[in-house]
Design an enzyme around this catalytic site. Structure first.
Site, PDB file in Angstrom:
ATOM      1  N   ASP A 197      48.901  27.400  40.644  1.00 50.21           N
ATOM      2  CA  ASP A 197      48.562  26.088  41.184  1.00 50.21           C
ATOM      3  C   ASP A 197      47.831  26.212  42.528  1.00 50.21           C
ATOM      4  O   ASP A 197      46.727  26.692  42.571  1.00 50.21           O
ATOM      5  CB  ASP A 197      49.815  25.204  41.310  1.00 50.21           C
ATOM      6  CG  ASP A 197      50.471  24.938  39.956  1.00 50.21           C
ATOM      7  OD1 ASP A 197      50.040  25.547  38.963  1.00 50.21           O
ATOM      8  OD2 ASP A 197      51.403  24.137  39.892  1.00 50.21           O
ATOM      9  N   ASN A 198      48.496  25.823  43.597  1.00 46.53           N
ATOM     10  CA  ASN A 198      47.814  25.774  44.906  1.00 46.53           C
ATOM     11  C   ASN A 198      48.021  27.074  45.680  1.00 46.53           C
ATOM     12  O   ASN A 198      48.390  27.067  46.847  1.00 46.53           O
ATOM     13  CB  ASN A 198      48.346  24.590  45.723  1.00 46.53           C
ATOM     14  CG  ASN A 198      48.270  23.290  44.948  1.00 46.53           C
ATOM     15  OD1 ASN A 198      48.858  23.153  43.875  1.00 46.53           O
ATOM     16  ND2 ASN A 198      47.543  22.325  45.483  1.00 46.53           N
TER      17      ASN A 198
END
Lengths: 724, 724
Positions: free
Chosen positions: B318-319
């Site tokens: 994800d991030n």
């Protein structure tokens, strides 16, 4: 039975059988072959007599007494790494056959030899290397190489064995025949040799009153063909100019062009300016220079032939370099005729379309040699295949004559072969007789085949050796093979030809070839002017067909620079993160006749959609696009990932060409419903010829001249229809 | 039954069943998942509690009240041809999803937008174009384009929907749930947002005493993932930095580095610096710049977590952009642990080898979701495959913990699945218990994987999205997948790392990848220094293994610049005139175990011999080389045209590595006769572990520690042997 338009080989010692064959097949000319002699009674035959004539080899006494005047070529040594900084020894002839080529240590090596560091690309100064040993023993010693760099030596070499004579010698075990010698070629660039060649021809002409046609096999410079040290072919390029060099010629070039050529201009990194390479300016200049020289010298010889009351014919092969039948000076040769080997429809067109001669002749397959004419051989099948390939081309651009080569005695042992040849030559003559020279109708628009070579290599693209099947080429060559028999006028265009706009009359441009080759165009697609010309052409209503790697020149976000036109591009590992959603279209004009699988040959992998509105017509098992169609402004583009020759692919290209030109109606006006059958329409004669590529019977509808017929054709059959 | 080292998901409303499962599988930690909540009684479970925490999204009130502080990314418009010289209109957001990205017309477009003529490569002066309309309506108008040129607009865009939340939202039809919103991310580059993020974490930490481990999912910048206007993925790059930009960050970069970045530095012709692209200096600088910023900011958060008595764990996904677990500043993050999804042996190593954390955890497949756990689904098969892939890696570099995700309720409905998981986690714990942390013996030499990325992308080569199968990558990825479980120490080396020589200890260099990608190296192979280093390394006794297009950088007579080392090169259409005589070798050490066909995956076409002494071990149907072996000075080189993962190819690589290192004896010392079985030797413990990748029983000889056994292993079985 008809007669004429046919040349047959003859041989000594079987005159009755020859006479019978000549009579039966209706031959009006006879010939000898390389290695055979004309029978003594040949002048009694009621036919023209051709005799092979070798200009640049065959006089061994001259060759051996003038070793300095042998032909030369530039060669490159093996790529030799310097594994340390110790002096590096390069035995330059390693890997070559030293009975064919001998390093020329007698020239000025600081000028005609060249050592290159292939790791940096830099030429090593002559002072940093030296030669030890002479001729085949020559070793170049690089005193202080860079460890870990690779070096090559470009060297001038004497060609001491003519490559074609060599091929025949090695193939036929002539070393067992004490009467045979290894023939050394000599170069007419040297005034003495040129004088000698003319005198020899004059003598020969006087001694051969029985000869009507001098069949030059051929002139001065052999295409590039050299052997490895195992006597196997090492490099063969039917278009290669490597063996057209000599110190006098290079000096003359410098005087004319104002710059000097280096060995590397010919060696070309070891690729020797193969016709697949995007040609350099230097190489194009050399071709032009040699073409002028060769055609002028040929003229001297043809003038002599004409003065003796004979005709001059050129065999398109062997030492044909510089003649360039599609070059600007070919007309200057004064030749009456060209004869060449027909290996396919494309090679048939290559011969038949040659301008400035009174007639052309195709030598058909199979050659009357025991390799095919033997128990278990299939000469009949080969004849059928050869005829079916060639007929398509002959219909569009009739050869004037047919011929065969070899030993008639072996052919006579296969009566069913002779029967079939009799039918074939009759069909050939029938075509001439019925059409009286009228060409069948073609589309209203012309096809432009765009590559780096343009007109000079008309019908000569993607060839390494004459009509030889090649894994890396056949997927493109199908385009040319189809065009050779399709109802279109075809022009071969170079990038220079379109630099100021696509010439008037061109309806569809085809760009077919592998990435960074002369046939797709390589760096020429980086030229904004070229891109813009083609975009404007298509946007204004033109057609563009790309096969393989069209307009490939990776950069600025595209691999195919015309990806916006084609609607597809090639994934080369840079846009793997981009998701692709090809939009498959089942029913399309282009694929309407394709009932089975599409054969894309080697195909081009990684073709992806880059326009939302591109119609994907075929994909491979893994989703890569194989056929796509795309509207672009007022025009249209079609992509094929490969298009090897087959009747199905021929039909695909026919449809694609009409679709790209927005001329579906033109397609419908003259076509057979079965893709195995082709149709030629002669409007002025009110005739239609339908002919089948299938070996099995075909029943098909034929549309032409506003009429429709249903015809039943036997295997390989044809029929003439009359328009009411 | 053993306990520990296992994390299980929990969900609300089924505590008895959860308790039973936790007990049965011996879990010592529980977690929630994205979109699920921890049950209220979670603190009563005798286990650590993990809670997911989202730093940069989830606070919609903040996001909506600070729209100027949303994350940004640079995008490129569609390639738009100017079909005439009339003004050209480019609606920049065409093809994008305007609920995800909105053109940022509020910034200074003369600086952060860029119009490029892709036909010339030139940037169009800002004065020659203008923007009309705001946000999604923004249109760039180029006043006087060149007819026939293609233009693109690079533009800064606001990212108004977090891509992972978006994926979950679209996949799970959350638009039907009125409680769900489209979460907008915000950027900690803005001081206000940074303050808010810290305060929110402080508050959350105080409110969640039941949580032991904060499982960050993840931090600040999402990998590049944007959608098309049909809500389908348009571009996904798990390594992409496109969405880490903002005007303050770009200004800070300029201040630090002394030069400014342009939109094109990020847009990269539309390839967005995918990890397959040979990285530019600008992009590498941006990674370094962002890595420093992110790790510093993460440290602030982990300090807060530690101060509250909890552990900080990062989910690798994800991030995660900027954290770079193999980057130089990762230690600065202060993280206790990393957890990641195990999709293969390579991704398992990518997690397990991360330095500077106390423990690593792998989340295994299948996820407990109804897409697999349904009638007709095969959760057992997926678990088996996942375990067999991962076990090879775990043996070499043990993960500390295993875990699963999703809804335990669905898994409980498949008792045979739970049975198998019980065996798997027991086997996992057994491995830890028996070895006590000792790693099995590796070869005496280290393997160097050479590409443009080096250590930064350890175990991360050839990936587009996490462990997703990809047609253009799997033929190379097999190399990494094999290495992840083979008995070698592996180093990932950049070209910079070898510029002054191959590091000591490296026995074999591997260069695997497509031409002109970061993984083969592209233009780096044009550097004489790099070529020379590798040549000298091999000549001095080193090994070199090339897969696909090793050292590919066409020029100076070679496609593979190390063709002299490999003994093979790739025919790219330039040397078609050169005849090739591959010398096939039937029996060779490398292929001794290959009884069936060789699977080269997509293979690399046109591989030809360029050295007379190269041993050709395999060719494809058409004669192209697929495996070759070549001696070079005192060293050896091996070529594979592709090496997708399979037990057979794993064995080929194992043998090739030992052969290239001239260490056939090392191979023989520790191996199973059956390629489906692998062997790990623990010399200090006097133990040998043999484990099978086959689903069927295997009987095989095992050699290790100077002893030989014959063992019978059930499908997927393993056995421990004691060295006498």
């Amino acid at each position: 039975m008809t007669t004429g338009r046919l040349t047959l080989p003859v041989q000594q010692g079987m005159d009755d059988a020859i006479l019978e064959l000549i009579h039966r097949l209706g031959a009006d000319a006879v010939r000898n072959s390389d290695g055979t002699e004309l029978p003594e009674l040949v002048h009694q035959l009621a036919a023209k007599v051709y005799a092979t004539y070798f200009v640049g080899r065959g006089d061994q006494a001259w060759a051996l007494s003038h070793p300095d005047q042998t032909t030369r070529l530039f060669l490159m040594s093996e790529r030799t790494p310097a594994l340390s900084d110790e002096p590096l020894f390069v035995h330059v002839v390693d890997g070559y056959l030293d009975t064919q080529v001998v390093p020329d240590t007698g020239c000025d090596p600081t000028r005609w030899w060249q050592v290159i560091d292939r790791t940096t690309g830099a030429t090593v100064e002559p002072g940093a290397w030296r030669i030890e040993g002479d001729g085949a023993d020559a070793v170049v010693i690089i005193g202080q190489p860079e460890a870990g760099h690779v070096y090559t030596v470009n060297f001038l070499a004497r060609q001491v064995w003519d490559p074609t004579q060599m091929y025949n010698y090695l193939t036929n075990n002539w070393h067992e025949d004490p009467a045979r010698v290894r023939e050394q070629p000599y170069d007419v660039r040297y005034p003495e040799t040129w004088d000698h060649v003319r005198q020899a021809l004059a003598t020969w002409l006087g001694e051969h009153p029985e000869v009507d046609v001098v069949r030059f096999t051929t002139f001065f410079y052999h295409f590039t063909l050299f052997y490895n040290d195992q006597q196997r072919e090492k490099f063969v390029d039917w278009f290669g100019y490597s063996a057209s060099v000599s110190v006098p010629a290079l000096e003359q070039f410098e005087a004319e062009y104002g710059y000097s050529l280096t060995p590397e201009d010919f060696v070309d990194e070891g690729f020797y300016n193969s016709s697949f390479r995007v040609p350099s300016r230097q190489f194009l200049d050399w071709i032009a220079f040699t073409h002028r020289f060769v055609t002028q010298r040929v003229r001297t010889l043809t003038d002599m032939v004409h003065a003796s009351g004979k005709e001059a014919m050129m065999f398109l092969g062997d030492n044909w370099i510089g003649t360039e039948p599609y070059g600007p000076h070919f007309a200057d040769t004064g030749l009456d005729a060209v004869v060449g080997s027909v290996g396919s429809a494309a090679t048939c067109r290559m011969i038949a379309d040659i301008p400035h001669v009174r007639y052309t002749e195709g030598r058909f397959l199979p050659y009357f040699f025991p390799d095919v004419f033997r128990p278990g051989g299939d000469p009949l099948g080969e004849a059928e295949e050869s005829w079916l390939s060639a007929r398509r081309a002959i219909v569009r651009s009739p050869l004037d004559r047919m011929g065969y080569g070899g030993y008639p005695s072996v052919a006579l042992q296969f009566p069913e072969f002779v029967d079939r040849v009799e039918q074939i030559v009759d069909e050939f003559r029938e075509l001439h007789d019925r059409t009286g020279g009228e060409r069948p109708a073609t589309a209203t628009f012309t096809i432009g085949v765009l590559n780096c070579w343009g007109e000079l290599r008309s019908w000569q693209t993607h060839m390494v050796a004459h009509a030889l099947w090649y894994r890396r080429a056949y997927s493109y060559l199908g385009v040319l093979e189809s065009l050779a028999g399709l109802p279109f006028d075809v022009r071969f265009l170079s990038f220079e030809d379109i630099a100021d706009g696509v010439p008037a009359g061109i309806g569809v441009l085809i760009n077919a070839g592998g990435a960074d080759t002369a046939f797709s165009g390589g760096r020429h697609w980086a030229e904004p002017r070229i891109q813009a010309v083609v975009r404007r052409f298509v946007a204004a209503g033109g057609g563009f067909i790309g096969v393989g790697d069209p307009a490939a020149c990776p950069g600025d976000g595209a691999c195919f620079q015309l990806s916006d036109v084609l609607g597809v591009d090639r994934e080369i590992g840079w846009s793997l993160s981009t998701n692709r959603y090809p939009r498959l279209v089942e029913d399309h004009f282009i694929t309407a006749d394709l009932t089975g699988d599409f054969d894309a040959g080697e195909s081009t992998p990684g073709i992806v959609p880059v326009a939302g509105d591109v119609d994907v017509l075929k994909t491979d098992g893994g989703g890569d696009i194989q056929i796509a169609a795309h509207g672009y402004g007022a025009g249209r583009a079609v992509y094929f990932s490969g298009l090897p020759w087959s009747p199905d692919n021929n039909r695909l290209l026919l449809r694609a060409l009409h679709w790209a030109a927005r001329d579906e109606a033109g397609y419908d006006a003259c076509v057979a419903s079965d893709p195995r059958v082709e149709v030629a329409h002669y409007p002025e004669l009110g005739l239609v010829l339908a002919y089948s590529m299938a070996l099995e019977p075909v029943s098909t509808a034929i549309r032409a001249g506003g009429q429709t017929w249903t015809v039943d054709l036997p295997g390989a059959g044809h029929t003439w229809l009359t328009v009411a």
